[in-house]
Design a protein around this motif. Structure first.
Motif, short mmCIF file in Angstrom:
data_model
loop_
_atom_site.label_atom_id
_atom_site.label_comp_id
_atom_site.label_asym_id
_atom_site.label_seq_id
_atom_site.Cartn_x
_atom_site.Cartn_y
_atom_site.Cartn_z
N ALA A 37 -19.55 -78.26 -93.07
CA ALA A 37 -19.56 -77.83 -91.69
C ALA A 37 -18.49 -78.50 -90.91
O ALA A 37 -17.87 -77.99 -90.14
CB ALA A 37 -20.81 -78.21 -91.01
N ALA A 38 -18.43 -79.98 -91.03
CA ALA A 38 -17.33 -80.72 -90.24
C ALA A 38 -15.87 -80.58 -90.85
O ALA A 38 -14.91 -80.61 -89.88
CB ALA A 38 -17.86 -82.07 -90.09
N PHE A 39 -15.86 -80.76 -92.08
CA PHE A 39 -14.37 -81.14 -92.78
C PHE A 39 -13.84 -79.91 -93.40
O PHE A 39 -12.50 -79.62 -93.28
CB PHE A 39 -14.37 -82.27 -93.36
CG PHE A 39 -14.73 -83.48 -92.58
CD1 PHE A 39 -13.96 -83.96 -91.73
CD2 PHE A 39 -16.15 -84.11 -92.49
CE1 PHE A 39 -14.19 -85.17 -90.81
CE2 PHE A 39 -16.33 -85.29 -91.86
CZ PHE A 39 -15.34 -85.82 -90.77
N ALA A 40 -14.45 -79.22 -94.17
CA ALA A 40 -13.86 -78.18 -94.76
C ALA A 40 -13.21 -77.08 -94.23
O ALA A 40 -12.08 -76.56 -94.63
CB ALA A 40 -15.20 -77.32 -95.75
N VAL A 41 -13.68 -76.84 -92.75
CA VAL A 41 -12.92 -75.66 -92.09
C VAL A 41 -11.53 -76.24 -91.59
O VAL A 41 -10.81 -75.33 -91.16
CB VAL A 41 -13.85 -75.49 -90.97
CG1 VAL A 41 -13.92 -76.44 -89.90
CG2 VAL A 41 -13.53 -73.96 -90.51
N LEU A 42 -11.32 -77.50 -91.59
CA LEU A 42 -9.89 -78.00 -91.19
C LEU A 42 -8.88 -77.36 -91.96
O LEU A 42 -7.68 -77.20 -91.18
CB LEU A 42 -9.97 -79.65 -91.16
CG LEU A 42 -11.01 -80.16 -90.39
CD1 LEU A 42 -10.66 -81.78 -90.41
CD2 LEU A 42 -10.77 -79.99 -88.72
N ALA A 43 -8.95 -77.05 -93.10
CA ALA A 43 -7.80 -76.65 -93.71
C ALA A 43 -7.59 -75.16 -93.54
O ALA A 43 -6.20 -75.00 -93.16
CB ALA A 43 -8.27 -76.34 -95.30
N TYR A 44 -8.51 -74.26 -92.91
CA TYR A 44 -8.17 -73.14 -92.52
C TYR A 44 -7.84 -73.11 -90.85
O TYR A 44 -6.85 -72.24 -90.37
CB TYR A 44 -9.33 -72.01 -92.75
CG TYR A 44 -9.46 -72.33 -93.99
CD1 TYR A 44 -8.78 -71.78 -95.01
CD2 TYR A 44 -10.69 -72.80 -94.55
CE1 TYR A 44 -9.09 -71.86 -96.55
CE2 TYR A 44 -10.96 -72.96 -95.82
CZ TYR A 44 -10.14 -72.52 -96.67
OH TYR A 44 -10.43 -72.90 -98.07
N THR A 45 -8.29 -74.03 -90.28
CA THR A 45 -7.68 -74.32 -88.83
C THR A 45 -6.26 -74.64 -89.03
O THR A 45 -5.36 -74.12 -88.03
CB THR A 45 -8.46 -75.50 -88.26
OG1 THR A 45 -9.75 -75.22 -88.25
CG2 THR A 45 -8.09 -75.67 -86.98
#
Length: 487
Positions: free
Chosen positions: A275-283
């Motif tokens: 929830a916290a870190f995996a989405v940073l790649a697509y951000t």
């Protein structure tokens, strides 16, 4: 009796290695557009650049702890540093995406040997109040490493080239290796065996499941390859459970999961990273590929997460020491979910500023949850299994990141393709080569929104599970509870 100053050098050697290997989990996120452009990497290949490192960590952490017990923790730590450095060199010199992915796997193997032995090395080096201080500093270092990855990656990518996010590890590895050999003592635990069938079956399960999720984004859920790898993952998981039930020296004692508190804590560790870190790649893909920000600007845009997580973990640690992990971890997870939901306010005309409130709230949640997760898991298990518990939690966190990257990438890619009928668009956006038309901007914003909402659901569900299942009587014991033998 060592002097006050000299007794902390082992902590420095251990924290340097931990910071470096955990930084490499997220340092790649801001470099993805440059890697895609230089190596002509597809969107799926970029996912593997992120995932294979976390998968190697997840699959090998528990086994690496046993290896360290057998050959010696300092020797295993040193071997891990050498493998990590060789993998970093190969990454920096990689001529293709396939070579880069393979080298990232080698990094992960070295990282597993390093990370799996750090807890036991700290536990053997320090006692009493010094042990609590050492674990507190080590825990804060670990949290800062993951959060600072995008900023450090942006600085190196923009001013030196993406290769240097890996090559910078070489001098740090040399210094850390020399320091570790000079100031740490060798420790072993006789009679330990490596559960090879457990390692293999768990590794096949994690790898096959991740591959199936990434493949589904390319070929769909009903494609033979996707179904085949899903079936392989299911069979491997069943084999792993059967092996662990019968093993004399199991990789993971399944009896631990009879405790609702333990099960909820491990699940929270898995969902937290997703929830916290995996989405940073697509951000990062949106910030650079659509908004046109430089790597440094993209790293700075994601800095509120790092700042808030560091401040909260540093300032709230002592204040929350006597509060049940049920409330600290549960509230932290819910805040991570709320932060992801706030980031889902992104739309076609948004700028990077739209992310700041959500990243800040997510950072507060991370700062609350991560330092308390280990003590929560330890409190829910027998003391003699402390090393196994710490290893299981770290495995869950890295597996959560790997699966999170795969799941959120699947959501992002399918949403974008549903709005713009172009199979190559996601890869073009990641490489910064897609046309920045209103249609493309809206498609990418929609993909991000869906990804953030999935991340929000993961955070909130994890928090509610902790609030529901972790016993109120379970108490924290400082910033992180030390494991007695193996991590």
């Amino acid at each position: 009796m060592p002097s006050t100053r000299s007794r902390w050098w082992p902590l420095v050697a251990i924290c340097l290695g931990s910071f470096m290997l955990l930084l490499d989990v997220t340092i790649v996120t801001v470099a993805l557009p440059q890697i895609a452009a230089d190596l002509h990497a597809s969107f799926s290949a970029l996912q593997w650049v992120l995932d294979v490192y976390a998968l190697a960590l997840a699959a090998l952490l528990l086994a690496a702890g046993s290896v360290g017990d057998i050959i010696g923790r300092r020797r295993a730590y040193a071997a891990g540093l050498v493998l990590f450095a060789l993998g970093s060199l190969a990454c920096g010199l990689a001529p293709s995406a396939a070579v880069l992915i393979t080298a990232r796997g080698l990094q992960g193997i070295g990282g597993a040997l390093m990370f799996a032995t750090t807890t036991a090395m700290l536990n053997a080096t320090y006692t009493g109040r010094d042990r609590g201080v050492a674990f507190g500093i080590w825990g804060a270092t670990n949290g800062a490493a993951s959060a600072l990855g995008p900023l450090v990656g942006g600085l190196l990518t923009e001013h030196a080239g993406w290769e240097w996010i890996f090559l910078v590890n070489l001098p740090v590895s040399v210094v850390t290796l020399a320091l570790a050999l000079a100031v740490t003592q060798e420790t072993r635990r006789p009679g330990v065996r490596v559960d090879v069938p457990g390692v293999v079956s768990f590794g096949v399960f994690a790898g096959a499941l991740t591959y199936a999720l990434i493949r589904a984004g390319d070929s769909g859920w009903t494609a033979p390859a996707t179904l085949g790898f899903l079936a392989t993952a299911a069979v491997a998981f069943a084999v792993f459970l059967a092996v662990e039930r019968r093993a004399e020296h199991p990789l993971l004692d399944l009896g631990l999961f009879r405790s609702a508190s333990f099960s909820a804590t491990i699940t929270a560790g898995l969902l937290l990273m997703a929830a916290a870190f995996a989405v940073l790649a697509y951000t990062s893909v949106w910030l650079q590929g659509v908004l046109g920000l430089t790597p440094v600007a993209a790293g700075v845009a994601m800095l509120p997460l790092a700042i808030c997580s560091f401040l909260v973990s540093a300032l709230a640690g002592r204040a929350l020491q006597d509060v049940s992990p049920r409330w600290v971890v549960g509230a932290g997870m819910v805040l991570v979910g709320v932060g992801a939901a706030l980031q889902a306010l992104v739309d076609r005309d948004s700028t990077a500023w739209v992310l700041v409130p959500g990243l800040a709230v997510t950072g507060v949640g991370v700062g609350l949850a991560i330092p308390t997760l280990t003590s929560a898991a330890m409190s829910a298990a027998p003391p003699q299994l402390g090393g196994m518990v710490a290893g299981a939690l770290n495995t869950a966190r890295q597996l959560g990141y790997a699966l999170g990257v795969a799941v959120l990438g699947l959501v992002f890619k399918q949403t974008v393709q549903g709005r713009v009928d172009d199979d190559g668009l996601a890869g073009a956006i990641a490489a910064g080569q897609a046309p920045r038309t209103d249609v493309v901007r809206e498609a990418v914003a929609a993909g991000l929104r869906d990804g953030y909402l999935v991340a929000a659901a993961a955070g909130v569900v994890g928090g509610l599970l902790v609030l529901w299942l972790v016993r109120p009587a379970t108490r924290a014991h400082g910033p992180a509870a030390p494991a007695p033998a193996r991590p």
